[in-house]
Design a protein around this motif. Structure first.
Motif, short mmCIF file in Angstrom:
data_model
loop_
_atom_site.label_atom_id
_atom_site.label_comp_id
_atom_site.label_asym_id
_atom_site.label_seq_id
_atom_site.Cartn_x
_atom_site.Cartn_y
_atom_site.Cartn_z
N ASN A 114 38.23 43.72 34.93
CA ASN A 114 37.30 44.61 36.78
C ASN A 114 36.04 43.31 35.91
OD1 ASN A 114 38.31 47.34 36.85
ND2 ASN A 114 37.02 48.42 35.10
N MET A 115 36.14 43.19 34.77
CA MET A 115 35.04 41.74 34.94
C MET A 115 35.50 41.06 36.17
SD MET A 115 33.81 40.09 31.83
CE MET A 115 35.05 38.96 31.76
N LEU A 116 36.63 41.09 35.88
CA LEU A 116 37.24 39.27 36.69
C LEU A 116 37.63 39.49 38.26
CD1 LEU A 116 39.71 38.47 34.50
CD2 LEU A 116 37.63 37.00 34.88
N GLY A 117 37.42 40.65 38.46
CA GLY A 117 36.77 41.42 40.22
C GLY A 117 37.98 40.53 40.95
N ASN A 118 38.30 39.79 41.34
CA ASN A 118 39.21 39.39 42.26
C ASN A 118 40.38 37.97 42.14
OD1 ASN A 118 38.02 36.31 42.41
ND2 ASN A 118 36.15 37.01 42.94
N ARG A 119 40.76 37.27 42.91
CA ARG A 119 42.15 37.10 42.47
C ARG A 119 41.91 35.58 42.32
NH1 ARG A 119 46.93 38.57 43.66
NH2 ARG A 119 47.95 36.52 44.51
N ASP A 120 40.71 35.14 42.41
CA ASP A 120 40.44 33.60 42.43
C ASP A 120 40.59 33.38 41.32
OD1 ASP A 120 40.84 33.41 44.76
OD2 ASP A 120 38.71 33.47 45.50
N SER A 121 39.83 33.67 40.38
CA SER A 121 39.52 34.14 39.36
C SER A 121 40.74 33.93 37.44
CB SER A 121 38.55 35.00 38.33
OG SER A 121 37.74 35.49 39.15
N LEU A 122 40.57 32.73 37.11
CA LEU A 122 41.37 32.57 36.01
C LEU A 122 40.23 32.78 34.79
CD1 LEU A 122 42.48 29.04 37.40
CD2 LEU A 122 43.25 31.38 37.71
N LEU A 123 41.46 32.86 33.43
CA LEU A 123 40.79 33.26 31.96
C LEU A 123 42.28 33.31 31.23
CD1 LEU A 123 38.19 34.58 30.56
CD2 LEU A 123 39.23 36.94 30.42
N TRP A 124 41.59 32.80 30.35
CA TRP A 124 42.93 32.57 29.16
C TRP A 124 42.28 32.57 27.81
CZ3 TRP A 124 43.34 28.51 33.12
CH2 TRP A 124 44.08 28.41 34.04
N ILE A 125 42.60 33.17 26.94
CA ILE A 125 41.91 32.70 26.06
C ILE A 125 43.75 31.95 25.10
CG2 ILE A 125 40.89 33.85 23.79
CD1 ILE A 125 39.49 36.34 25.17
N LEU A 185 37.95 29.84 24.64
CA LEU A 185 37.90 30.89 25.99
C LEU A 185 37.80 30.26 27.29
CD1 LEU A 185 34.63 33.41 24.87
CD2 LEU A 185 37.45 33.71 23.68
N ILE A 186 39.16 30.32 27.84
CA ILE A 186 38.79 29.43 28.84
C ILE A 186 38.20 30.33 30.18
CG2 ILE A 186 39.93 27.68 31.00
CD1 ILE A 186 41.79 27.03 28.15
N ALA A 187 37.46 29.69 31.12
CA ALA A 187 37.19 31.12 32.41
C ALA A 187 37.29 29.62 33.68
CB ALA A 187 35.85 31.27 32.44
N GLY A 188 37.99 30.37 34.69
CA GLY A 188 38.12 29.24 35.77
C GLY A 188 38.57 29.98 37.00
N LYS A 189 37.87 29.85 37.99
CA LYS A 189 38.16 29.99 39.64
C LYS A 189 38.95 28.35 40.80
CE LYS A 189 34.85 31.15 43.00
NZ LYS A 189 34.95 31.90 43.38
N LEU A 190 39.44 29.12 40.76
CA LEU A 190 40.17 28.44 42.20
C LEU A 190 39.41 28.00 43.10
CD1 LEU A 190 43.95 30.26 42.22
CD2 LEU A 190 43.52 28.54 41.13
#
Lengths: 461, 223
Positions: free
Chosen positions: A76-87, A141-146
């Motif tokens: 939910n927090m990430l919300g859209n399809r561009d977002s990336l998250l890795w732990i 923790l890796i957060a990303g955005k295309l």
């Protein structure tokens, strides 16, 4: 430069367009750059915020496993399809992954603080990462955005800028054209006015009352040119008239005398007299034509003189010998006080001086002295021919060197030069870059030839 | 002496034929360049007088043809006295030129000079009737009496004597005696002649210097 249009208004319009493009382009570029930086900054802030929230989540959760069981928490927090998250654990195990684009797990250097970087994978992305200790093990923790979305947006913005630029340039061109057409109207009016001036209308002048100061000075200059042209033209037509008149007199003598003689049979002697008298008139005409040709040639712009070193005293001595007989018949004394040398065309100088001397002898008071003297004055060599006699009226002096000008029109002596002698003198002096002037008064009349310093005068006293 | 006149102006051609004929020359006239060329190829001439403005074959072309095969002296006539024209004519091999309008006396003098074969004789003593001039001793006597002349009077008399029997134009005299090479509008030559006459002619019954009205002066014994 052949592409450069000939019309001034078009040129100005093009320049307007060029200036418009430069200005709009600079502004557009600046705006585009600022927008790009702003978006990047916002994205970075969002990524950092996300990392922060993830850490909070981790801290709040009992374990990472619990977190993995409830993906909706962070999905939910990430919300859209561009977002990336890795732990990713230190061991390289991917614990949580949200990766709709299917990128490979990035290998990132470990550091104590939050770091940011562009990832150059199959699809460019912006990454932020953070190393944390959780339940005794290290996690990254890796957060990303295309970046695809951002590039699309910027591309759309760029396109709009280009369109605006093109429209602006076109507008600037059209407006510039209109403005120049309007601004150049006084010029067209000037041209129309100038077109109306021809040989018959040389007295017309261009309006100088225009409001445009640049054009005012232009029209003033043109008006001055017109005045000079009108002057020259008037002189030329007066001259043609004079010429026709001067030719008419001997011709009418010739015709009249011949017709009168042919009316009746006459003695041989009469015929001989007629022919001899005709011959004199012919010679006068031939001399006049010669003089005219001489004047025409010397007045051509390309006419030049062959300069040589002339011994003034010697030259004048020759002339004195030539005129000796004439002088003695009139009980005149010729005195040669000319000295020094100068650079001049000997033949032309001799002719000029001969004309002046002939004049002086013709008008000198009987029993007086005609003298030729030279002197240096203000670095110029002046050669003067002086005679005593009736002064020339002041009203004649300025026009004396004009062709066919005679002080007394009724007294065209048979021996005179047909009114061209002094004009020839003036022409010769102009050829030499000098001038001739005349002074006349109770002390007699003096014609003075002035040779400029540039003639490298070597004058010895 | 045969002279060919190539001239398309009828009047000019006519008076040249008459005038030169009167002076004892045999004159043939061609009215255009081609006729001129034909005559040159047919006959022999001692002098060719050539107008440069001709229909058909112009004077310059004719002159080139003449120069290619003949040494005949050529005097050309031109109405343009631009320097280039004169230079062109002389470069093409003409021997002399005259600019129209020219005086007839001048033409005759040039013709005589061109026809005079060989270098002019250096005469040092002249004698016409009882007038004698000794160039070396600068002495002039008339009827045995010494006459004293100024330099220019002596030069003038020398000129008249050396061209005895030829009419000399005023312009020619001015150019020879005083180096005045332009047409002067003064009566200087007349004055000089008058003064010379006063010394060598007036005191004696036989006059030697004669005025030819409209042409100039000649020194000769006239019957």
């Amino acid at each position: 430069m052949s592409l450069w249009p000939r019309a001034l208004s078009l040129r100005l319009a093009l320049l307007f367009a060029l200036v418009g493009v430069l200005l709009l382009g600079a502004i557009g570029f600046y705006l585009y750059q600022s927008l790009g930086r702003e978006i990047a900054w916002r994205d970075d802030q969002a990524l950092l915020g996300r990392l922060e929230r993830m850490r909070t989540l981790l801290d709040d959760s009992a374990s990472i496993e619990a977190l993995r069981q409830r993906p909706q928490l962070y999905a939910n927090m990430l919300g859209n399809r561009d977002s990336l998250l890795w732990i990713v654990s230190d061991g390289g195990q991917v614990l949580i992954e949200i990766n709709p684009a299917g990128l490979a797990v990035p290998q990132l250097p470990r550091g104590p603080a939050v770091q940011l970087r562009d990832a150059l994978a199959a699809e460019p992305a912006r990454l932020a990462w953070l190393h944390v200790e959780h339940e005794g093990r290290g996690l990254t923790l890796i957060a990303g955005k295309l970046l695809a979305e951002r590039s699309q947006m910027l591309a759309a913005y760029r396109l709009k800028l280009w369109l605006a630029l093109a429209a602006g340039a076109l507008l600037a061109f059209l407006l510039g054209w209109l403005v120049s057409l309007r601004g150049l109207r006084p010029l067209r009016e000037l041209a129309a006015r100038a077109r109306a001036i021809d040989v018959q209308h040389l007295h017309l002048r261009l309006d100088e009352v225009g409001e445009v100061s640049e054009l005012r000075s232009l029209s003033a200059a043109l008006n001055q040119m017109l005045a000079r042209l009108e002057d020259g033209f008037a002189q030329l037509s007066r001259f043609s008239e004079d010429l026709a008149h001067e030719m008419r007199t001997p011709l009418s003598n010739l015709m009249g005398h011949t017709q009168q003689t042919l009316r009746h049979p006459r003695a041989v002697e009469d015929y001989q007299n007629l022919l001899a008298s005709n011959q004199e008139e012919y010679e006068r005409l031939a001399r006049m034509i010669d003089s005219m040709l001489f004047l025409a040639r010397t007045e051509q712009p390309q006419a030049s003189v062959k300069r040589e070193t002339v011994d003034l005293h010697g030259l004048v001595e020759q002339l004195c010998e030539y005129f000796e007989g004439m002088a003695e018949e009139r009980e005149l004394q010729l005195v040669n006080r000319a000295e020094g040398t100068l650079q001049a065309d000997q033949g032309l100088l001799r002719r000029a001086l001969a004309n002046l001397l002939a004049n002086a002898l013709r008008h000198a008071a009987p029993g007086s002295t005609v003298s030729i003297a030279s002197q240096l004055r203000d670095g110029r060599l002046e050669v003067g021919v002086h005679n005593l006699g009736e002064p020339i009226g002041a009203e004649h002096l300025p026009r004396l060197f004009e062709r066919f000008y005679r002080c007394d029109p009724a007294r065209a002596q048979p021996g005179d030069s047909g009114g061209l002698g002094l004009a020839i003198v003036r022409s010769i002096m102009q050829l030499h870059g000098g001038s001739v002037r005349v002074e006349s008064g109770e002390q007699g009349t003096r014609f003075i030839l002035v040779f400029p310093l540039a003639e490298r005068v070597n004058h010895k006293r | 002496m045969r002279i060919l006149v190539v001239e398309d102006e009828l009047k000019t051609a006519d008076y040249l034929r008459k005038g030169l004929g009167e002076s004892g020359y045999l004159v043939e006239v061609a009215l255009n360049g081609l006729d001129g060329l034909h005559l040159i190829q047919e006959g022999e001439f001692d002098l060719i007088i050539l107008d440069v403005m001709l229909p058909g074959l112009d004077g310059w072309q004719l002159l080139q043809v003449i120069r290619r095969r003949l040494p005949t002296p050529v005097l050309f006539l031109t109405a343009r006295d631009a320097v280039e024209d004169r230079v062109k004519g002389l470069e093409l091999g003409a021997d002399d030129y005259l600019v129209k309008p020219f005086s007839y006396a001048e033409l005759l003098a040039r013709v005589r000079t061109l026809l005079r074969r060989g270098p002019p004789r250096e005469v040092e003593q002249f004698r016409v009737a009882d007038l004698e001039l000794d160039l070396l001793r600068r002495r002039v006597t008339r009827a045995g009496e010494r006459v004293s002349l100024t330099n220019k009077e002596f030069a003038l008399l020398h000129l008249l004597l050396s061209r005895e029997g030829e009419v000399l134009s005023r312009a020619y005299i001015a150019s020879q005696v005083w180096q005045m090479n332009f047409d002067s509008d003064t009566n200087v030559v007349d004055v000089a002649i008058r003064r010379l006459r006063a010394k060598i002619d007036d005191p004696y019954p036989l006059k030697l210097i004669h005025t030819v009205r409209g042409m100039g002066y000649v020194l000769e014994v006239q019957p």
